[in-house]
Structure formats: C-alpha cells, structure tokens
Design a protein around this motif. Sequence first.
Motif, PDB file in Angstrom:
ATOM      1  N   ASP A   1       0.867  -1.176   0.000  1.00 61.62           N
ATOM      2  CA  ASP A   1       0.000   0.000   0.000  1.00 61.62           C
ATOM      3  C   ASP A   1       0.904   1.225   0.000  1.00 61.62           C
ATOM      4  OD1 ASP A   1      -1.722   2.108   0.495  1.00 61.62           O
ATOM      5  OD2 ASP A   1      -2.913   1.037   1.986  1.00 61.62           O
ATOM      6  N   VAL A   2       0.969   1.915  -1.144  1.00 62.59           N
ATOM      7  CA  VAL A   2       1.957   2.982  -1.321  1.00 62.59           C
ATOM      8  C   VAL A   2       1.468   4.328  -0.789  1.00 62.59           C
ATOM      9  CG1 VAL A   2       2.989   1.807  -3.292  1.00 62.59           C
ATOM     10  CG2 VAL A   2       1.206   3.531  -3.681  1.00 62.59           C
ATOM     11  N   THR A   3       0.218   4.415  -0.354  1.00 58.88           N
ATOM     12  CA  THR A   3      -0.318   5.619   0.292  1.00 58.88           C
ATOM     13  C   THR A   3      -1.071   5.173   1.547  1.00 58.88           C
ATOM     14  OG1 THR A   3      -2.310   5.500  -1.084  1.00 58.88           O
ATOM     15  CG2 THR A   3      -0.540   6.926  -1.870  1.00 58.88           C
ATOM     16  N   CYS A   4      -0.380   4.513   2.449  1.00 60.24           N
ATOM     17  CA  CYS A   4      -1.056   3.735   3.499  1.00 60.24           C
ATOM     18  C   CYS A   4      -1.749   4.582   4.543  1.00 60.24           C
ATOM     19  CB  CYS A   4      -0.070   2.781   4.150  1.00 60.24           C
ATOM     20  SG  CYS A   4       1.133   3.584   5.244  1.00 60.24           S
ATOM     21  N   SER A   5      -1.394   5.873   4.682  1.00 59.63           N
ATOM     22  CA  SER A   5      -2.002   6.722   5.705  1.00 59.63           C
ATOM     23  C   SER A   5      -1.915   6.027   7.061  1.00 59.63           C
ATOM     24  CB  SER A   5      -3.442   7.066   5.312  1.00 59.63           C
ATOM     25  OG  SER A   5      -4.017   7.995   6.203  1.00 59.63           O
ATOM     26  N   VAL A   6      -3.047   5.903   7.784  1.00 60.48           N
ATOM     27  CA  VAL A   6      -2.990   5.305   9.125  1.00 60.48           C
ATOM     28  C   VAL A   6      -3.249   3.806   9.103  1.00 60.48           C
ATOM     29  CG1 VAL A   6      -3.611   7.467  10.254  1.00 60.48           C
ATOM     30  CG2 VAL A   6      -5.418   5.840   9.623  1.00 60.48           C
ATOM     31  N   GLY A   7      -3.456   3.213   7.907  1.00 57.22           N
ATOM     32  CA  GLY A   7      -3.390   1.764   7.806  1.00 57.22           C
ATOM     33  C   GLY A   7      -4.673   0.973   7.651  1.00 57.22           C
ATOM     34  N   VAL A   8      -5.803   1.602   7.306  1.00 58.51           N
ATOM     35  CA  VAL A   8      -7.051   0.842   7.195  1.00 58.51           C
ATOM     36  C   VAL A   8      -6.956  -0.219   6.105  1.00 58.51           C
ATOM     37  CG1 VAL A   8      -9.512   0.954   6.689  1.00 58.51           C
ATOM     38  CG2 VAL A   8      -8.456   2.715   8.122  1.00 58.51           C
ATOM     39  N   ASP A   9      -6.523   0.168   4.910  1.00 55.63           N
ATOM     40  CA  ASP A   9      -6.413  -0.812   3.827  1.00 55.63           C
ATOM     41  C   ASP A   9      -5.304  -1.830   4.089  1.00 55.63           C
ATOM     42  OD1 ASP A   9      -8.443  -0.122   1.738  1.00 55.63           O
ATOM     43  OD2 ASP A   9      -7.466   1.822   1.898  1.00 55.63           O
ATOM     44  N   VAL A  10      -4.267  -1.429   4.780  1.00 58.13           N
ATOM     45  CA  VAL A  10      -3.214  -2.374   5.168  1.00 58.13           C
ATOM     46  C   VAL A  10      -3.797  -3.446   6.087  1.00 58.13           C
ATOM     47  CG1 VAL A  10      -1.088  -2.635   6.492  1.00 58.13           C
ATOM     48  CG2 VAL A  10      -1.311  -0.749   4.878  1.00 58.13           C
ATOM     49  N   ALA A  11      -4.619  -3.025   7.045  1.00 64.70           N
ATOM     50  CA  ALA A  11      -5.218  -3.983   7.984  1.00 64.70           C
ATOM     51  C   ALA A  11      -6.116  -4.978   7.249  1.00 64.70           C
ATOM     52  CB  ALA A  11      -6.025  -3.236   9.042  1.00 64.70           C
ATOM     53  N   ALA A  12      -6.886  -4.491   6.274  1.00 69.34           N
ATOM     54  CA  ALA A  12      -7.752  -5.398   5.510  1.00 69.34           C
ATOM     55  C   ALA A  12      -6.928  -6.369   4.684  1.00 69.34           C
ATOM     56  CB  ALA A  12      -8.687  -4.589   4.613  1.00 69.34           C
ATOM     57  N   ALA A  13      -5.888  -5.857   4.024  1.00 67.29           N
ATOM     58  CA  ALA A  13      -5.034  -6.724   3.209  1.00 67.29           C
ATOM     59  C   ALA A  13      -4.306  -7.752   4.063  1.00 67.29           C
ATOM     60  CB  ALA A  13      -4.036  -5.880   2.426  1.00 67.29           C
ATOM     61  N   ALA A  14      -3.915  -7.343   5.269  1.00 66.07           N
ATOM     62  CA  ALA A  14      -3.150  -8.238   6.141  1.00 66.07           C
ATOM     63  C   ALA A  14      -3.944  -9.477   6.539  1.00 66.07           C
ATOM     64  CB  ALA A  14      -2.691  -7.487   7.389  1.00 66.07           C
ATOM     65  N   GLU A  15      -5.263  -9.409   6.453  1.00 65.36           N
ATOM     66  CA  GLU A  15      -6.092 -10.560   6.823  1.00 65.36           C
ATOM     67  C   GLU A  15      -6.069 -11.665   5.764  1.00 65.36           C
ATOM     68  OE1 GLU A  15     -10.027  -9.517   8.015  1.00 65.36           O
ATOM     69  OE2 GLU A  15      -9.340  -8.528   9.847  1.00 65.36           O
ATOM     70  N   VAL A  16      -5.685 -11.315   4.526  1.00 62.60           N
ATOM     71  CA  VAL A  16      -5.751 -12.313   3.452  1.00 62.60           C
ATOM     72  C   VAL A  16      -4.453 -12.452   2.664  1.00 62.60           C
ATOM     73  CG1 VAL A  16      -8.251 -12.055   3.171  1.00 62.60           C
ATOM     74  CG2 VAL A  16      -6.707 -10.617   1.815  1.00 62.60           C
ATOM     75  N   ALA A  17      -3.622 -11.431   2.656  1.00 56.57           N
ATOM     76  CA  ALA A  17      -2.417 -11.442   1.826  1.00 56.57           C
ATOM     77  C   ALA A  17      -1.306 -12.254   2.478  1.00 56.57           C
ATOM     78  CB  ALA A  17      -1.940 -10.017   1.569  1.00 56.57           C
ATOM     79  N   ARG A  18      -0.287 -12.582   1.682  1.00 60.32           N
ATOM     80  CA  ARG A  18       0.861 -13.316   2.211  1.00 60.32           C
ATOM     81  C   ARG A  18       1.743 -12.387   3.032  1.00 60.32           C
ATOM     82  NH1 ARG A  18       4.608 -16.645  -1.885  1.00 60.32           N
ATOM     83  NH2 ARG A  18       4.916 -14.527  -2.719  1.00 60.32           N
ATOM     84  N   ARG A  19       2.119 -11.263   2.448  1.00 65.65           N
ATOM     85  CA  ARG A  19       2.892 -10.237   3.159  1.00 65.65           C
ATOM     86  C   ARG A  19       2.353  -8.877   2.759  1.00 65.65           C
ATOM     87  NH1 ARG A  19       7.234 -13.772   1.854  1.00 65.65           N
ATOM     88  NH2 ARG A  19       7.545 -12.656  -0.114  1.00 65.65           N
ATOM     89  N   VAL A  20       2.423  -7.912   3.698  1.00 66.07           N
ATOM     90  CA  VAL A  20       1.912  -6.568   3.429  1.00 66.07           C
ATOM     91  C   VAL A  20       2.934  -5.532   3.884  1.00 66.07           C
ATOM     92  CG1 VAL A  20       0.040  -4.913   3.791  1.00 66.07           C
ATOM     93  CG2 VAL A  20      -0.459  -7.364   3.750  1.00 66.07           C
ATOM     94  N   VAL A  21       3.180  -4.580   3.002  1.00 64.26           N
ATOM     95  CA  VAL A  21       4.032  -3.433   3.310  1.00 64.26           C
ATOM     96  C   VAL A  21       3.195  -2.175   3.140  1.00 64.26           C
ATOM     97  CG1 VAL A  21       6.082  -2.108   2.639  1.00 64.26           C
ATOM     98  CG2 VAL A  21       6.113  -4.614   2.525  1.00 64.26           C
ATOM     99  N   GLY A  22       3.345  -1.229   4.057  1.00 59.92           N
ATOM    100  CA  GLY A  22       2.700   0.065   3.920  1.00 59.92           C
ATOM    101  C   GLY A  22       3.734   1.166   3.867  1.00 59.92           C
ATOM    102  N   SER A  23       3.497   2.166   3.031  1.00 58.35           N
ATOM    103  CA  SER A  23       4.410   3.309   3.000  1.00 58.35           C
ATOM    104  C   SER A  23       3.613   4.593   2.825  1.00 58.35           C
ATOM    105  CB  SER A  23       5.439   3.174   1.873  1.00 58.35           C
ATOM    106  OG  SER A  23       4.815   3.138   0.599  1.00 58.35           O
ATOM    107  N   ASP A  24       4.189   5.684   3.315  1.00 59.36           N
ATOM    108  CA  ASP A  24       3.557   6.998   3.226  1.00 59.36           C
ATOM    109  C   ASP A  24       4.654   8.038   3.349  1.00 59.36           C
ATOM    110  OD1 ASP A  24       0.351   7.845   3.584  1.00 59.36           O
ATOM    111  OD2 ASP A  24       1.788   9.430   4.065  1.00 59.36           O
ATOM    112  N   ILE A  25       4.389   9.214   2.798  1.00 60.80           N
ATOM    113  CA  ILE A  25       5.365  10.295   2.887  1.00 60.80           C
ATOM    114  C   ILE A  25       5.238  11.058   4.203  1.00 60.80           C
ATOM    115  CG2 ILE A  25       3.953  12.082   1.802  1.00 60.80           C
ATOM    116  CD1 ILE A  25       7.701  11.398   1.161  1.00 60.80           C
TER     117      ILE A  25
END
Length: 397
Positions: free
Chosen positions: A102-126
Amino acid sequence: MGYPFTLDDVAYLRTPEGEAAAAEVERLPLTPASHLADVTTARSLFGARAGALVETVLLRRKASAKVPWRDWLFTADALQQATPWPVAVSRAARLAGRDVHDVTCSVGVDVAAAAEVARRVVGSDIDPVRLAMARGNVPSAAFVRADALHPATRDTVVLADPARRDASGRRRWRPADFTPPLDALAAAYAGRDMSVKCAPGVDPADVPWADEIELVSLDGAVREACLWTGTLATAHRRATVLRSDGSSWTLTDASDDTCPVTPIDAWIIDPDGAVVRAGLVRHYAARHGLSQLDEHIAYLTGPVPPPGIRAFQVLEHGKYTEKSLRAALSRLSVGRAEILVRGLDVDPNTLRPRLKLRGPEEASVILTRIGRTPTAIICRASRHDVETSALSLRHGG
C-alpha cells in the motif's frame, strides 16, 4: 484540518500513561454544549497533552462509523479519507495469497484489511506522523517512509488511495490534481498489478490504463471507484453492492443486458447507484426480469421487485403538469411527499410548496421523461423482500 499531531504526540498516546489519559478523557461527554468546559477539564488534568487527547477521543468516536477498532490513532484528514471497513475488506478479497504494498497507506485501514488475506503486506507513506500511527495500528505489517511515485518494493501488488483534497480541505475533481496524480502513479508502476481507489465520478477517458473500473456502494451510498489493472482485473465494468450486515452482490458487463422497454408496470425500481454509475442498468434489469421505462432513463419497472431493495409500488401515473399532479395528490390526501426527479428540469424543493400538500397520507412522486413525455408516477415506497413479494402476488398487488 484538525489538531496538528506530532511524532511526540503519537509516541505519548501509545504509552500506558497516554492510553490511561485517553481513557480518562473518553469519560467526558465532549458534546457541542459541553465542549469548552470539557476541554478546560482536560487541560487541568493533562496540561499541554490535552489537545492531542481530546482530538484522539473525538476522532475515535467518529471512526466507529467506519472501522471496528476503538484504540486506533487518526488525524482528521486521514479519517475523512479512510475507506469504510466493509469496502476495504471487499477490495482486499482479490489480494488473497499475494504480496501487497500500500503505497499511500495513511494510518493503515487498507493495510489492515489486506493483512487478513495477503501473504505479506508493506505500507508506506510520505507523512511521518500518519506512518507512525499506522505502525501502532497494524503491528503485523511492515512500514517504510517513501514517496508513492518512487517504488520501494518489487513484484508486489500495488494499492493506492491518492488524496483528493487540497491543503484547505477543498475537494479536487481532476485526476491530474490528486496527490499523487493518477497518471503519474500508473506510470510509476507500469506493468504491475494495481488497485487504485478513486472518486466515484471518475471519467473512464481519464484513466485509459485501468483494465477494470469497479463502482462500490455501501448501504445504498456510492463510496468509491476502484481501478484495477493486470491480473487483478476480471471485467471491464463492475458494480459491487455492500451492506453493513455483511451481505453483498456484484454485477459486471459480462452478464446479459437483454432488456425491453415497456409501459409502467406495478412497481418502479431505482437501481443502486453503483449499478447506475457503472453503466449496468440494462444488465441489472436482465438479471431480475425488469424493463426500462425509457432506454435513456435509469428507472426500471416490473411486476415484482428484486428482494432486499427499496422499491415503489405504483398508485397512479400520467402526463406530468404541476396542476394535474397537485390535483392527484389532493385526491389521494397526500400531506407528505418524497419527490424524485430524473430526466426533467424540476427542482423538488421549489415544487413541493406549490403542491399545497394536505392530508394524512404519504407518497413518493417520481417525475421523469418517457420518450418526449414528462411523466408523474405517484407511488408508495417500501422495503421489498421475499415475503412482501409473495404477499403482493397473492393479493394481486
């Protein structure tokens, strides 16, 4: 804009002391009437920390309508743009078993959703503050500070949610004005599988690189468009309709769109906004055995509505003039009327007082165009399900 959180604020709020202080502030009502007194109380208890604590409590209360967590940290802007949890979960379902960034992860809502099903998850933000919040919100994911236009991973599915408001909070409509701009984002990750959250009014001509455009609604309100590329795309156009109770359905342009145009039947159906915006009205009609009133108007008609939707049972209809509509509503003793307009230049708020409504009954008035004829359809709105469909058939409704 909200309170300007600092990295020091985030660090404090994650300590046992900060968590206990937030729990104490949570006991304050913080209503518009009590706000000044409550802030004074918070300052007397926690001094310079009061601003961060009050803002955290207020944002967590607002967040309860979007996400299921009570202990997350947000900024005001991050919460405003955050994806509602059912929408995030629906999007993440396509990412099962993949490596995701997630290249615009902000505070992580989409990261949390992806983490439930994906193999590995990385979040980044400026933004370092949002990134610090995300690290605490989703400890199971990895985070790195990076510009979305400078890839920090390889061979990952890319998630992105470009900001659509400027520094003053005003909404920006052109994809070129998003942060980052959509075309620049697509170019930076050319050849990668992508899922890009976008405003639901996006013009397909502005995103020719998107292999699929999905319109998503939640509880009847269109929330977003999602642009899919590469192997993640499974159709050209899709409507996904979600409910907070966990139910959902989807419709794509691969389905049959054979749909006749017929006179008004017993019911009028206004398809979900995701269906309308995705250009799938005919496909929806074909799926449910409905007809169009006019091939250029999104209202549908049929003997029985699909289950689980709000539909309109026709009481009477005819050519629309203000005089004839006023007379019909008076005859039916309608004192309250919902006025829905599509295909005519009529302002419901201007029309309603001129109708001089009086009486105990309620009705929905649909004003539309059938061919060249302005038409008024007086209806009774109802939430339709399988049981009411059967009852209507037994009584010839």
